[in-house]
Design an enzyme around this catalytic site. Structure first.
Site, PDB file in Angstrom:
ATOM      1  N   HIS A  29       0.960  -1.198  -0.075  1.00 21.51           N
ATOM      2  CA  HIS A  29       0.036  -0.057   0.072  1.00 21.51           C
ATOM      3  C   HIS A  29       1.060   1.248   0.240  1.00 21.51           C
ATOM      4  CE1 HIS A  29      -2.897   2.990   1.167  1.00 21.51           C
ATOM      5  NE2 HIS A  29      -2.118   3.244   2.075  1.00 21.51           N
ATOM      6  N   HIS A  60      -6.365   9.577  -0.087  1.00 21.37           N
ATOM      7  CA  HIS A  60      -6.843   9.593   1.471  1.00 21.37           C
ATOM      8  C   HIS A  60      -5.939  10.242   2.314  1.00 21.37           C
ATOM      9  CE1 HIS A  60      -5.117   5.459   1.298  1.00 21.37           C
ATOM     10  NE2 HIS A  60      -4.440   5.966   2.213  1.00 21.37           N
ATOM     11  N   ASP A 110      -7.011   1.475   3.272  1.00 17.80           N
ATOM     12  CA  ASP A 110      -6.550   2.519   4.255  1.00 17.80           C
ATOM     13  C   ASP A 110      -7.629   3.769   4.360  1.00 17.80           C
ATOM     14  OD1 ASP A 110      -4.950   3.760   6.357  1.00 17.80           O
ATOM     15  OD2 ASP A 110      -3.682   4.623   4.887  1.00 17.80           O
ATOM     16  N   ASP A 137       1.115   5.182  -0.128  1.00 17.28           N
ATOM     17  CA  ASP A 137       0.307   6.414  -0.088  1.00 17.28           C
ATOM     18  C   ASP A 137       0.683   7.371  -1.342  1.00 17.28           C
ATOM     19  OD1 ASP A 137      -1.507   6.058   2.203  1.00 17.28           O
ATOM     20  OD2 ASP A 137       0.261   6.143   3.271  1.00 17.28           O
TER      21      ASP A 137
END
Length: 1019
Positions: free
Chosen positions: A262, A578, A374, A264
């Site tokens: 994951h 996000h 997330d 970001d």
């Protein structure tokens, strides 16, 4: 038998750490190292390869914050190592506790070919297995000295989050740059002992299996000669072979492991660094896929694929090859893993449109899962959007972070506001960075709430957040856990394969209705107000640009800006990631976002102006442009008409009047409302003359600014903790309360307040013919660790209220009967919240805010009525990760609308967000399409993305009831079909009855419908 368990377990831990691990590289020679520091921002690979390098040594400091250093490492494999496995061990000064959060490097061959990345948990580069001896080796490391923002003392303010304030102090010291012999048998022994020891720790002390493992561990340790680990590793492994080959029980929980990183798209690093993080991670994962035939890796976020395609095509070629082989899996079908609370209806739809289209065009793959591990909670309108995009599953992990209530399911069907249900899974491993540790695997089985009815769960496996991905150690552990007595089974699987199995075994999965609220990170609905305003404004301008460009293309043959709109949409979607839109990134990200939003606005304004000029021609007639989905001021929705004052009843409505009020302040009246503003500049009365009732609760004031201390226990930019409400300062002192300009059409009271080191100027305006009080607020904000709200206590008894979300609204309770309700003390709404008693309601609309709270009290004195208070959240001032969060000037617009039904709330929300434009031209412009029912809201009018010239109209039922509506076109359609969000025909839409230019259809509550209209003129 005597209990020697603790003794053996302690022995295992020490021998493994102090003797066996150090034996992994039994022989080593140093590499020659030279360095070149790139000036400014990172440059092309060719520049780093060709630059002049200066010799450096292990122990030297390197790496100013956010800098790039190119290390050239050279050496020769000793001839006596012939036939052995050799690796380079490249430690740039890593802290193994922080993979993804500090320095990293991408390793290149001298010709620029990327090899793999090195990071805190992946410090090796293979030379050969075996080597011949005598080989010359040379690599070039593009090393990023990203500073540690989230340190071992987290959430402390730091200037390191922006290159402009980070300074030049070196962040790291070279720790090791060697060629070394890699002992494969010792490495395998390490994995054996780790899996055995971790599994043993998870079994009950009275479990026979635990004691079997303990005895085997003791025998293995006896077999290890501590002065010759390398020579005795094989013997030690033979003592473990039997216990590590015992198969799992038939009832064992089944885990589908999915390789994962994951990443970001921005967070504690800027966007440009994410481009490099993705290249580093995907280089590692494609290399790992070549070495490990059972391994499967999934990566979401089409934007990240697009970045490596543009910036690192040589890495992208490896990714495409692995995707074609079916082992590198594009997941999720979204442009980025966006926030889902705050993006508007069309933006949320376009996340799927652009993401799925990229994967289809690049790889021929259509995802059926939404992948959002997330994201900070999930809006109630999302299931229908997922389904309308052609997907049917959802994965997230974040809800396990909730502070108060444990979610009752891990696998369930999630029902949205229109009744759409999506099969949903929360991995019970409770992390999207699973390491295949025994504690994680055992936790997944114990924690799984649907056991007995289902037995499958998913484990996203690999270092994430800042990237890194799966390691060879994780794969080795998974191999041992594939079928191991005492453990859940583990198998590498694609997300789609997991979901198909999980859904098939659990056809009657329970249903959860409504939003998936995260009981944490509530402050993200308010932090970085400038970023949120930039997003909202961009969404509205994109609507206008598409509407007027499509209208001009059809009615005036004006070129449609396909490429420009596609690019701008992707930019806006990226910034809905996000950690960007929620305001939880470093200063650099939000400073850059402000510039990006300004550029987006300027370009979209040019597109709108060009389209309107093509439509109206040259002339001096003053015209009103109505981009909203409702008629106003005598101008139809989506039309351009003669300029008149807003409101159909203006010409016969009473003029606005203003008069001094006893005790100070002013009374404003327009025949519909009578507004009392006292000498403090507070709204003490908003009387609905038609309904003969007061809006403001007795004895209190509305538009009351309130200031709270705001220092959460953790996650400063993310969180507001419930105790912030314990202390409040009402900002009632006014520096100035003056009556501004008063005309027949409007009257305004201007209020100025100062507090702390900040200043607020508000304009309270009552317009002719309008049943609303408009509130403009400008805040010059210079507080720290404070929370600013505006309170509206209403004389209204309501057990629930409506909050707008994507393609509709949903209801939240105003009471706190249960811990679930009490936990929602800060929640999200788009353009409005609406409260009502039967026959009379109140709407509070906004143009750029999302966070709010609603509470209720019963007045003990007087009429014993109910006061329901709505408070909108304006500003916060957290100091981590951006120590200057929101400092400066902010502007907000709100409107209080008494007597509002839900349809009024919808209409007023659009009015405030899509203000009329005034232009001059030669002619009015009829609407390209018109909806025939006020409950039907058109959210998009555009030309089809395939450049066919077809017109795309997206609409939805907005009031929450069934609607029969018409869609009338301003051109002759040759055909009309309903489509999915990707503009492909579907049987899922309503039946269309067509008569000439009018289409008739029936919509269920909140139903989204996309209609594709081909044109008779063939354009």
């Amino acid at each position: 038998m005597h209990d020697d368990r603790a003794l053996t377990e302690a022995r295992l831990k020490r021998v493994l750490e102090e003797r066996i691990r150090p034996a992994l590289y039994p022989e080593a020679v140093p590499l020659e190292v030279a360095a070149w520091v790139a000036p400014g921002e990172p440059g092309p690979v060719a520049e780093g390869l060709a630059a002049p390098h200066t010799p450096v040594a292990v122990g030297d400091a390197w790496g100013a914050p956010w800098g790039t250093t190119w290390f050239k490492v050279c050496g020769e494999v000793p001839r006596e190592w012939a036939g052995r496995t050799v690796e380079a061990v490249l430690d740039l000064g890593f802290d193994e506790r922080m993979p993804g959060f500090q320095c990293e490097a991408l390793v290149h061959l001298p010709d620029g070919t990327p090899v793999k990345a090195v990071n805190p948990r992946n410090q090796w580069v293979r030379v050969g297995a075996p080597v011949r001896g005598g080989e010359r080796v040379e690599w070039h490391l593009e090393a990023a000295s990203n500073p540690v923002i989230l340190d071992v003392h987290p959430f402390r303010p730091t200037p390191l989050g922006d290159r402009e304030t980070a300074g030049s102090e070196p962040q790291y010291r070279l720790a090791r740059m060697d060629l070394a012999v890699f002992d494969t048998e010792v490495w395998e022994l390490i994995q054996d002992l780790e899996v055995l020891g971790e599994l043993m720790a998870e079994l009950a002390v009275d479990s026979p299996r635990r004691w079997e493992l303990l005895r085997a561990a003791g025998r293995a340790l006896d077999a290890v000669d501590l002065q010759d680990v390398n020579g005795t590793a094989t013997a030690a492994r033979s003592e473990l072979r039997e216990v590590l080959s015992a198969p799992a029980g038939a009832s064992a929980h089944r885990i589908s492991a999915v390789g994962h990183a994951h990443i970001d798209s921005a967070w504690l690093w800027p966007l440009r660094e994410t481009v490099r993080k993705v290249a580093r991670t995907t280089s590692n994962m494609t290399a790992l896929l070549e070495d490990e035939p059972e391994f499967v890796f999934a990566m979401s976020q089409a934007q990240q694929y697009a970045w490596i395609k543009e910036h690192r095509p040589e890495v992208y070629a490896k990714v495409k090859k692995a995707v074609a082989e079916g082992r590198f899996v594009p997941a999720g079908g979204m442009w980025v893993e966006s926030d889902t609370n705050m993006p508007g209806s069309e933006a949320m739809a376009r996340q799927f449109v652009h993401g799925k289209r990229f994967f289809l065009e690049e790889f021929g793959i259509e995802n059926e899962e939404a992948w959002l591990p997330d994201t900070f909670g999930f809006a109630a309108g999302l299931p229908q959007i997922i389904k309308a995009a052609g997907s049917k599953w959802l994965l997230t992990q974040k809800i396990s972070w909730s502070q108060i209530n444990a979610f009752p399911h891990h696998t369930f069907r999630w029902e949205g506001i229109d009744g759409t249900r999506i099969f949903t899974h929360f991995p019970p491993v409770d992390t999207y960075n699973c390491q295949m540790a025994g504690s994680e695997i055992a936790h997944a089985a114990r924690n799984f709430k649907d056991k007995g009815a289902a037995r499958h769960s998913l484990a996203p496996t690999g270092w994430g957040d800042g990237g890194g991905g799966t390691t060879r150690e994780m794969i080795a552990k998974a191999r041992r856990l594939r079928d191991l007595d005492g453990s859940p089974t583990v198998e590498w699987e694609r997300p789609a394969d997991f979901f198909a199995k999980a859904e098939a075994e659990y056809p009657q999965a329970p249903v959860w209705v409504g939003e998936l609220y995260l009981e944490l990170h509530r402050g993200t609905l308010t932090s970085q107000a400038g970023t949120k305003r930039g997003n909202r404004r961009s969404e509205q301008l994109l609507r206008e640009a598409e509407l007027w460009s499509a209208t001009a293309a059809v009615l005036a043959h004006h070129p449609y800006p396909y490429e420009e709109l596609d690019r701008i949409w992707k930019t806006v979607l990226l910034h809905q990631f996000h950690d960007i839109l929620p305001g939880s990134s470093i200063a650099w990200v939000h400073r850059e976002a402000a510039r990006t939003y300004a550029a987006v606005a300027a370009e979209l304004e040019d597109i709108v102006a060009a389209a309107l000029a093509a439509l109206t021609g040259r002339g001096g007639t003053e015209l009103t442009v109505n981009s909203a989905p409702h008629a106003r001021g005598g101008v139809a929705a989506g039309a351009v008409g003669p300029a008149v004052s807003e409101g159909p009843e203006v010409s016969e409505g009473p003029e606005v009047s203003a008069a001094p009020r006893d005790g100070g302040g002013f009374t404003l009246t327009n025949g519909l409302l009578r507004v009392g503003i006292d000498g403090r500049g507070l709204v003490v009365s908003v009387y609905d003359l038609a309904a003969d009732r007061e809006t403001v609760a007795p004895g209190v004031a509305a538009n009351l600014l309130q200031l709270h201390p705001d220092f959460p226990n953790m996650w400063d930019a993310w969180d507001v903790d419930a105790f912030y409400r314990n202390v409040v300062t009402d900002l009632t002192d006014a520096d100035e309360v003056v009556l501004g300009e008063v005309s027949r059409e409007a009257a305004t009271v201007r209020v100025t307040r100062t507090f702390g080191t900040s200043r607020v100027v508000q304009s309270l305006t009552l317009a002719r013919g309008q049943r609303r009080l408009d509130l403009g607020t400008e805040v010059d904000w210079h507080e720290t660790e404070k929370f600013l709200k505006a309170a509206f206590p209403l004389d209204l008894h309501a057990e629930r209220y409506a909050a707008e979300t994507q393609f509709g609204h949903f209801h939240r309770p105003t009471h706190t009967n249960t811990s679930w309700e009490a936990a929602k003390f800060e929640a999200c709404a788009h353009r409005f919240v609406h409260l009502e008693e039967p026959g009379w309601g109140v709407a509070l609309v906004n143009d750029a805010t999302y966070g709010h709270d609603v509470t209720r009290t019963v007045r003990e004195d007087g009429d014993r009525g109910t006061t329901t208070t709505v408070r909108v959240s304006l500003l916060r001032a957290p100091r981590f990760p951006d120590p200057e969060t929101d400092q400066g000037v902010h502007r907000f617009r709100h409107a209080l609308v008494p007597g509002a039904a839900i349809g009024d709330a919808v209409r007023e929300g659009h009015r405030l967000n899509l203000p009329e434009r005034r232009i001059t031209g030669a002619t009015a412009v009829p609407p390209l399409v018109t909806a025939g029912n006020d409950a039907t809201v058109i959210t998009a009018v555009k030309l089809a993305d395939d450049a066919s010239g077809d017109v795309i109209v997206r609409l939805h039922e907005a009031h929450g009831g069934r609607a029969v509506t018409t869609l009338t076109t301003g051109f002759e359609p040759a055909g009309a079909v309903t489509t999915d969000l990707l503009e492909r025909p579907t049987d899922d839409g309503p039946a269309i009855e067509r008569q000439g230019n009018t289409l008739r259809m029936r919509l269920r509550p909140f139903q989204i419908v996309t209609v594709r209209l081909s044109r008779a003129d063939g354009r």
